[in-house]
Design an enzyme around this catalytic site. Structure first.
Site, PDB file in Angstrom:
ATOM      1  N   ASN A 277     -26.622  27.745  68.969  1.00 29.01           N
ATOM      2  CA  ASN A 277     -26.570  28.229  67.585  1.00 29.01           C
ATOM      3  C   ASN A 277     -27.511  29.428  67.496  1.00 29.01           C
ATOM      4  OD1 ASN A 277     -26.690  28.692  64.864  1.00 29.01           O
ATOM      5  ND2 ASN A 277     -27.588  26.706  64.319  1.00 29.01           N
ATOM      6  N   TRP A 278     -26.920  30.606  67.482  1.00 26.63           N
ATOM      7  CA  TRP A 278     -27.753  31.827  67.515  1.00 26.63           C
ATOM      8  C   TRP A 278     -28.349  32.143  66.148  1.00 26.63           C
ATOM      9  CZ3 TRP A 278     -24.528  35.685  71.048  1.00 26.63           C
ATOM     10  CH2 TRP A 278     -24.373  35.107  72.318  1.00 26.63           C
ATOM     11  N   LYS A 279     -27.943  31.414  65.129  1.00 25.16           N
ATOM     12  CA  LYS A 279     -28.446  31.619  63.762  1.00 25.16           C
ATOM     13  C   LYS A 279     -28.340  33.107  63.383  1.00 25.16           C
ATOM     14  CE  LYS A 279     -31.145  27.422  64.225  1.00 25.16           C
ATOM     15  NZ  LYS A 279     -32.326  26.664  63.881  1.00 25.16           N
TER      16      LYS A 279
ATOM     17  N   GLY B  63     -31.066  25.974  69.360  1.00 21.80           N
ATOM     18  CA  GLY B  63     -31.388  27.164  68.579  1.00 21.80           C
ATOM     19  C   GLY B  63     -32.145  28.166  69.444  1.00 21.80           C
ATOM     20  N   GLY B  64     -33.457  28.163  69.326  1.00 27.61           N
ATOM     21  CA  GLY B  64     -34.306  29.154  70.005  1.00 27.61           C
ATOM     22  C   GLY B  64     -33.979  29.366  71.480  1.00 27.61           C
TER      23      GLY B  64
ATOM     24  N   GLU C  15     -30.289  23.996  57.609  1.00 26.31           N
ATOM     25  CA  GLU C  15     -30.668  25.252  56.940  1.00 26.31           C
ATOM     26  C   GLU C  15     -29.681  25.584  55.816  1.00 26.31           C
ATOM     27  OE1 GLU C  15     -31.017  27.531  60.556  1.00 26.31           O
ATOM     28  OE2 GLU C  15     -32.710  26.258  61.105  1.00 26.31           O
TER      29      GLU C  15
ATOM     30  N   GLU D 165     -29.819  16.334  64.163  1.00 28.58           N
ATOM     31  CA  GLU D 165     -30.905  17.307  64.195  1.00 28.58           C
ATOM     32  C   GLU D 165     -31.994  16.871  63.208  1.00 28.58           C
ATOM     33  OE1 GLU D 165     -29.316  21.356  65.830  1.00 28.58           O
ATOM     34  OE2 GLU D 165     -29.388  21.401  63.657  1.00 28.58           O
TER      35      GLU D 165
ATOM     36  N   GLY E 211     -37.001  24.213  65.298  1.00 29.50           N
ATOM     37  CA  GLY E 211     -37.809  25.430  65.348  1.00 29.50           C
ATOM     38  C   GLY E 211     -39.302  25.176  65.264  1.00 29.50           C
TER      39      GLY E 211
ATOM     40  N   HIS F  94     -25.337  22.343  58.600  1.00 30.79           N
ATOM     41  CA  HIS F  94     -26.641  22.540  59.244  1.00 30.79           C
ATOM     42  C   HIS F  94     -27.749  22.372  58.188  1.00 30.79           C
ATOM     43  CE1 HIS F  94     -30.017  24.389  61.302  1.00 30.79           C
ATOM     44  NE2 HIS F  94     -29.350  24.172  62.423  1.00 30.79           N
TER      45      HIS F  94
ATOM     46  N   SER G 168     -35.660  21.796  68.883  1.00 33.60           N
ATOM     47  CA  SER G 168     -36.625  22.144  69.937  1.00 33.60           C
ATOM     48  C   SER G 168     -36.226  21.640  71.316  1.00 33.60           C
ATOM     49  CB  SER G 168     -38.030  21.668  69.557  1.00 33.60           C
ATOM     50  OG  SER G 168     -38.452  22.305  68.354  1.00 33.60           O
TER      51      SER G 168
HETATM   52  P1  13P Z   1     -34.237  24.950  67.666  1.00 27.45           P
HETATM   53  O1  13P Z   1     -33.628  24.639  69.025  1.00 27.45           O
HETATM   54  O2  13P Z   1     -34.710  26.370  67.568  1.00 27.45           O
HETATM   55  O3  13P Z   1     -35.247  23.941  67.261  1.00 27.45           O
HETATM   56  O4  13P Z   1     -33.030  24.865  66.593  1.00 27.45           O
HETATM   57  C1  13P Z   1     -32.217  23.752  66.598  1.00 27.45           C
HETATM   58  C2  13P Z   1     -31.090  23.999  65.677  1.00 27.45           C
HETATM   59  O5  13P Z   1     -31.256  24.081  64.477  1.00 27.45           O
HETATM   60  C3  13P Z   1     -29.759  24.160  66.262  1.00 27.45           C
HETATM   61  O6  13P Z   1     -28.768  24.133  65.288  1.00 27.45           O
END
Ligand code: 13P
Length: 255
Positions: A10-12, A235-236, A98, A168, A174, A96, A214
């Site tokens: 997920n590149w956000k 994510g990251g 977010e 999640e 994050g 998600h 994470s």
């Molecule tokens: P991180 O891997 O950056 O914690 O993000 C997880 C995430 O929200 C994937 O959708």
């Protein structure tokens, strides 16, 4: 039954179209023929078409990070399932945390999106998870149950096997605070049990339940070898080829 592991990035809200293409090309070189793990990358909308071109002919699949539930109409700024399908997207992240916390998405809206995605042959990656306050109040399983049940309302057994669930925990996203393998497996096992109640044993055994929050090469092996953890939503660590490739390799090793 063994479920094929799935690693989704997920590149956000990161990467211009040209930066996204560079990363996608690196991934194709390293992972383009990886067959023992399903790999999905979810760039921002503005990079979907270019990334679709970059991964064409490889085994890497394309996902979006959100969509509207209507196929078209007066919804300024929104993107529909047929638009995503036209760009060869196969997956879409829905619900998600977010989106839920920053953009006010609730379970009913997420449910409409899930139904619309399935109707248009997109596989939803349905995100569920508790906040830190909810975990501390002992409400984790209740929250996950409500979010999962509501999101899957009206989903038939035939369609349910196409759904991917991502657990999640919001406090792990994050933050560098990963759930322990034990904490994650407890919730994943619970989700599997819930899916069994909702969709029957055969379908529940086919649904992949990913962990997200994470996840990094250093903690992946322990998580990915848990019985009910079928991959990761990253994510990251999905923003750089090296760490994402390592995560895919870890999933292959855990298969
Ligand atoms: P991180 O891997 O950056 O914690 O993000 C997880 C995430 O929200 C994937 O959708």
């Amino acid at each position: 039954m063994t479920r094929k592991k799935l690693i989704a990035g997920n590149w956000k809200m990161n990467k211009t179209s040209s930066d996204a293409v560079s990363l996608a090309r690196e991934l194709v070189l390293s992972l383009g023929t990886q067959a023992d793990v399903d790999v999905v990358i979810c760039p921002p909308f503005t990079a979907l078409e270019a990334v679709a071109g970059a991964i064409d002919g490889s085994l890497i699949k394309l996902g979006a990070q959100n969509m509207h539930f209507e196929p078209s109409g007066a919804f300024t700024g929104e993107i529909s399932a047929p638009m995503l399908r036209a760009l060869f997207a196969t997956h879409v992240i829905l619900g998600h945390s977010e989106r839920r916390t920053l953009f006010g998405e609730g379970d009913e809206l997420v449910n409409r999106k899930v139904l619309a995605a399935l109707k248009h042959q997109l596989r939803p990656i349905l995100c569920v998870g508790e906040s830190l306050a909810e975990r501390e109040a002992g409400q984790t399983l209740k929250i996950v149950q409500t979010q999962t049940e509501r999101a899957l309302e009206g989903v038939s057994r035939e369609m349910a096997a196409s759904v991917v669930v991502a657990y999640e925990p919001v406090w792990a996203i994050g933050t560098g605070k990963v759930a322990t393998a034990e904490q994650a497996q407890e919730v994943h096992g619970f989700i599997r049990g819930l899916l069994t109640k909702l969709q029957g044993e055969a379908v529940a055994q086919r649904i992949r339940v990913l962990y997200g929050g994470s996840m990094k090469p250093a903690n992946a092996a322990e998580l990915l070898t848990q019985k009910d953890i079928d991959g990761g939503l990253i994510g990251g660590a999905s923003l750089e080829a090296r760490s994402f490739v390592e995560l895919v390799r870890a999933a292959a090793a855990a298969s």
